[in-house]
Write a protein that holds these residues in place. Sequence first.
Motif, PDB file in Angstrom:
ATOM      1  N   PHE A 119       0.846  -1.208   0.000  1.00 62.60           N
ATOM      2  CA  PHE A 119       0.000   0.000   0.000  1.00 62.60           C
ATOM      3  C   PHE A 119       0.880   1.256   0.000  1.00 62.60           C
ATOM      4  N   ASP A 120       1.972   1.224   0.781  1.00 57.45           N
ATOM      5  CA  ASP A 120       2.915   2.361   0.768  1.00 57.45           C
ATOM      6  C   ASP A 120       3.475   2.562  -0.637  1.00 57.45           C
ATOM      7  N   GLY A 121       3.792   1.447  -1.310  1.00 56.80           N
ATOM      8  CA  GLY A 121       4.348   1.522  -2.661  1.00 56.80           C
ATOM      9  C   GLY A 121       3.377   2.161  -3.643  1.00 56.80           C
ATOM     10  N   ILE A 122       2.090   2.005  -3.395  1.00 60.66           N
ATOM     11  CA  ILE A 122       1.072   2.656  -4.230  1.00 60.66           C
ATOM     12  C   ILE A 122       1.007   4.143  -3.889  1.00 60.66           C
ATOM     13  N   GLN A 123       0.873   4.433  -2.599  1.00 55.80           N
ATOM     14  CA  GLN A 123       0.621   5.822  -2.181  1.00 55.80           C
ATOM     15  C   GLN A 123       1.859   6.703  -2.288  1.00 55.80           C
ATOM     16  N   ASN A 124       3.046   6.101  -2.099  1.00 56.86           N
ATOM     17  CA  ASN A 124       4.277   6.904  -2.156  1.00 56.86           C
ATOM     18  C   ASN A 124       4.583   7.417  -3.558  1.00 56.86           C
ATOM     19  N   GLN A 125       3.943   6.836  -4.575  1.00 62.51           N
ATOM     20  CA  GLN A 125       4.160   7.376  -5.919  1.00 62.51           C
ATOM     21  C   GLN A 125       2.982   8.235  -6.363  1.00 62.51           C
ATOM     22  N   GLY A 126       2.153   8.641  -5.394  1.00 59.84           N
ATOM     23  CA  GLY A 126       1.078   9.583  -5.700  1.00 59.84           C
ATOM     24  C   GLY A 126      -0.189   8.928  -6.215  1.00 59.84           C
ATOM     25  N   ALA A 127      -0.210   7.597  -6.282  1.00 61.38           N
ATOM     26  CA  ALA A 127      -1.441   6.899  -6.679  1.00 61.38           C
ATOM     27  C   ALA A 127      -2.331   6.745  -5.438  1.00 61.38           C
ATOM     28  N   ARG A 128      -3.606   6.485  -5.663  1.00 62.58           N
ATOM     29  CA  ARG A 128      -4.545   6.403  -4.550  1.00 62.58           C
ATOM     30  C   ARG A 128      -4.987   4.960  -4.332  1.00 62.58           C
ATOM     31  N   LEU A 129      -5.331   4.643  -3.093  1.00 63.66           N
ATOM     32  CA  LEU A 129      -5.970   3.355  -2.834  1.00 63.66           C
ATOM     33  C   LEU A 129      -7.424   3.461  -3.286  1.00 63.66           C
ATOM     34  N   PRO A 130      -8.019   2.322  -3.714  1.00 63.63           N
ATOM     35  CA  PRO A 130      -9.340   2.390  -4.346  1.00 63.63           C
ATOM     36  C   PRO A 130     -10.422   3.052  -3.492  1.00 63.63           C
ATOM     37  N   SER A 131     -10.380   2.906  -2.182  1.00 64.87           N
ATOM     38  CA  SER A 131     -11.490   3.402  -1.368  1.00 64.87           C
ATOM     39  C   SER A 131     -11.194   4.757  -0.732  1.00 64.87           C
ATOM     40  N   GLN A 132     -10.058   5.343  -1.089  1.00 66.92           N
ATOM     41  CA  GLN A 132      -9.615   6.568  -0.421  1.00 66.92           C
ATOM     42  C   GLN A 132     -10.655   7.701  -0.487  1.00 66.92           C
ATOM     43  N   ARG A 133     -11.224   7.899  -1.698  1.00 65.48           N
ATOM     44  CA  ARG A 133     -12.197   8.965  -1.880  1.00 65.48           C
ATOM     45  C   ARG A 133     -13.405   8.765  -0.948  1.00 65.48           C
ATOM     46  N   ARG A 134     -13.804   7.493  -0.815  1.00 67.31           N
ATOM     47  CA  ARG A 134     -14.966   7.187   0.017  1.00 67.31           C
ATOM     48  C   ARG A 134     -14.675   7.461   1.490  1.00 67.31           C
ATOM     49  N   TYR A 135     -13.459   7.115   1.936  1.00 64.71           N
ATOM     50  CA  TYR A 135     -13.127   7.340   3.345  1.00 64.71           C
ATOM     51  C   TYR A 135     -13.002   8.827   3.658  1.00 64.71           C
ATOM     52  N   GLU A 136     -12.509   9.583   2.689  1.00 67.73           N
ATOM     53  CA  GLU A 136     -12.415  11.030   2.900  1.00 67.73           C
ATOM     54  C   GLU A 136     -13.818  11.630   3.001  1.00 67.73           C
ATOM     55  N   ALA A 137     -14.719  11.164   2.156  1.00 72.76           N
ATOM     56  CA  ALA A 137     -16.103  11.625   2.207  1.00 72.76           C
ATOM     57  C   ALA A 137     -16.728  11.267   3.554  1.00 72.76           C
ATOM     58  N   ARG A 138     -16.408  10.063   4.003  1.00 72.61           N
ATOM     59  CA  ARG A 138     -16.984   9.605   5.279  1.00 72.61           C
ATOM     60  C   ARG A 138     -16.559  10.525   6.417  1.00 72.61           C
ATOM     61  N   GLU A 139     -15.293  10.887   6.413  1.00 74.48           N
ATOM     62  CA  GLU A 139     -14.779  11.761   7.469  1.00 74.48           C
ATOM     63  C   GLU A 139     -15.524  13.104   7.458  1.00 74.48           C
ATOM     64  N   ARG A 140     -15.684  13.655   6.249  1.00 71.30           N
ATOM     65  CA  ARG A 140     -16.423  14.919   6.118  1.00 71.30           C
ATOM     66  C   ARG A 140     -17.843  14.790   6.639  1.00 71.30           C
ATOM     67  N   SER A 141     -18.513  13.684   6.237  1.00 71.74           N
ATOM     68  CA  SER A 141     -19.927  13.515   6.594  1.00 71.74           C
ATOM     69  C   SER A 141     -20.100  13.313   8.095  1.00 71.74           C
ATOM     70  N   LEU A 142     -19.167  12.570   8.705  1.00 70.49           N
ATOM     71  CA  LEU A 142     -19.256  12.332  10.143  1.00 70.49           C
ATOM     72  C   LEU A 142     -19.106  13.652  10.897  1.00 70.49           C
ATOM     73  N   ARG A 143     -18.337  14.569  10.311  1.00 68.14           N
ATOM     74  CA  ARG A 143     -18.088  15.854  10.955  1.00 68.14           C
ATOM     75  C   ARG A 143     -19.209  16.857  10.646  1.00 68.14           C
ATOM     76  N   ASP A 144     -19.579  16.922   9.355  1.00 69.19           N
ATOM     77  CA  ASP A 144     -20.440  18.031   8.905  1.00 69.19           C
ATOM     78  C   ASP A 144     -21.850  17.605   8.504  1.00 69.19           C
ATOM     79  N   GLY A 145     -22.129  16.319   8.519  1.00 67.60           N
ATOM     80  CA  GLY A 145     -23.393  15.868   7.942  1.00 67.60           C
ATOM     81  C   GLY A 145     -23.324  15.886   6.429  1.00 67.60           C
ATOM     82  N   VAL A 146     -24.483  15.740   5.781  1.00 68.07           N
ATOM     83  CA  VAL A 146     -24.498  15.661   4.308  1.00 68.07           C
ATOM     84  C   VAL A 146     -25.465  16.710   3.753  1.00 68.07           C
TER      85      VAL A 146
END
Lengths: 334, 334
Positions: free
Chosen positions: A292-319
Amino acid sequence: MIALSLQEVQELAEAILRHHGFSEPHVHAVARAVLAGERDECASHGLWRLLGCIDTLRAGKVSPDAEPEVIDQAPSIVRVDARGGFAQVAFERGAPVLVEKARANGIAALAINRCVHFSALWTELEVLTEAGLVALACTPSHAWVAPAGGSKPLFGTNPIAFGWPRTGKHPFIFDFATSAIARGEIQLHERAGKAIPLGWGIDAAGQPSTDASAVLNGAMLTFGGHKGSALSAMVELIAGPLIGDLTSVESQAWDAGSKSSPYHGELLIALDPKRFLGDAVDQHLARAEALFDGIQNQGARLPSQRRYEARERSLRDGVKIPEKLYEDLQGLLA
Amino acid sequence: MIALSLQEVQELAEAILRHHGFSEPHVHAVARAVLAGERDECASHGLWRLLGCIDTLRAGKVSPDAEPEVIDQAPSIVRVDARGGFAQVAFERGAPVLVEKARANGIAALAINRCVHFSALWTELEVLTEAGLVALACTPSHAWVAPAGGSKPLFGTNPIAFGWPRTGKHPFIFDFATSAIARGEIQLHERAGKAIPLGWGIDAAGQPSTDASAVLNGAMLTFGGHKGSALSAMVELIAGPLIGDLTSVESQAWDAGSKSSPYHGELLIALDPKRFLGDAVDQHLARAEALFDGIQNQGARLPSQRRYEARERSLRDGVKIPEKLYEDLQGLLA
């Protein structure tokens, strides 16, 4: 846009399902899935999905109070007959048995039969990775997609999802359609009168087309040419005939034009790293982290990254949901 | 071109392997794999492959007489430690236990560890479909492929293969690299001084390139964008850390520039339709045949069709190999 807390999303979803006669297990399980979709900014699997759920109910294509039956099919297979209800309750009943069998034997399968499915597989995989298991899931849908080299709809959008547990971190999960694009995306282009890119589909004459309506009346294409097509066929087979359930063509025939959610089966496979690796499990899971480090260290994203970032926002701010959708949902409570 | 009967192909392969000190189990198993490749007109897995086998031996990167150890890891897991030999003998030792466990429990896994692999997965799947099982196989390789969104080699060409048994017919089998193209195909373009299509790879600066050498020194790309990349990561995980074996990066580090065949693991999963379906198995397998008809009736091909047609030709007429290859092979007998 209308701002909602996650609590409000859940209460709204539950109220709608309850109002339409779903039994409490279905109210809670479907609302949880819809909440997860909204929270993770997968709008197509969020509150919007409730409109389709109620349409499916009104078409008589889902049982609101089915009580799933759990069948101990073989030492490493558990089957759940969803009896025509939504898949979520069936999954909840089968998952603990799947976990137990995977831990006991190293690998196990859960076959869900006769369920109405709206294909949010990642929410199910999170339950299995939470239990420390590696897991795969797939399900057919309706016959909208042509095989590579063909021109007629045969396969569903046939999602494949995979989950890998990570200690102290969100799991590595991907969940994608084997079609080039989600059907809803083509429908959105049609509604907006926008052209679609070449490669998404073909018209009824089998010719490549950028006309969304022509493709919806023709056939979608798989992602990745003949390779994606082969994977889509695999999903038809292992989540269809292998588990005694419908292919996408058969599910669509059963639908009889009602445009309901597909009715068919789902296959999940769970593997227990502890049974594969014994005492060496921590050492080897650490080597997965290096990947996973080898993926992220070259600037690529893990497949679910966008979803987890959204989750963090929603848990904080709602939707926030479109006012029109909010009104349509309120309409379902009338 | 030199014409050879299949008998002659096999005898030539066996003679070369024996001449270089491979033990009889390895002589027979590797020759069988090479014969299958030549017979099915997969030249890259045919007699040509013996040149690489002997190079790998000369580099000290494969054991010619390893005796695999079969380990009953869990009720539904069998492991085989190949002890540094080619994968074929390890598979032959593990396959009967995998079949037995799949039949007993419904689903089972075979993990092959510490094997040198040249990735002809379809030959293994034919053994499992012959036993009436549905099967999946995958293996990493060497770090040649960049993840979607990245620019540095991390994944192998990471093939995924799937097999489905068909009564009285060749099985439905696909076997493809999750890279956009086989590495050998890029090497062939380099040798011929031909440009490669855009989409196969990127140069060392991470830019899309049609220069074969630049891509071989840069990174290959996966098929199907982020979806193929996700599948490639899955192969790294389930045929690497999950079974306590090397990722493609680790395998390449072990290779230390010798350009030998990769040394790592392989994961196979077998599912028994009889245990999923009981008495209804024939009825449901017939529905799979309807899916295959739905593919072929619209002029599309089943994934293995080309290979089976080649097999029929070779069984009737024998094969033809380039004179230069024949001379190189004779050279290995000197």
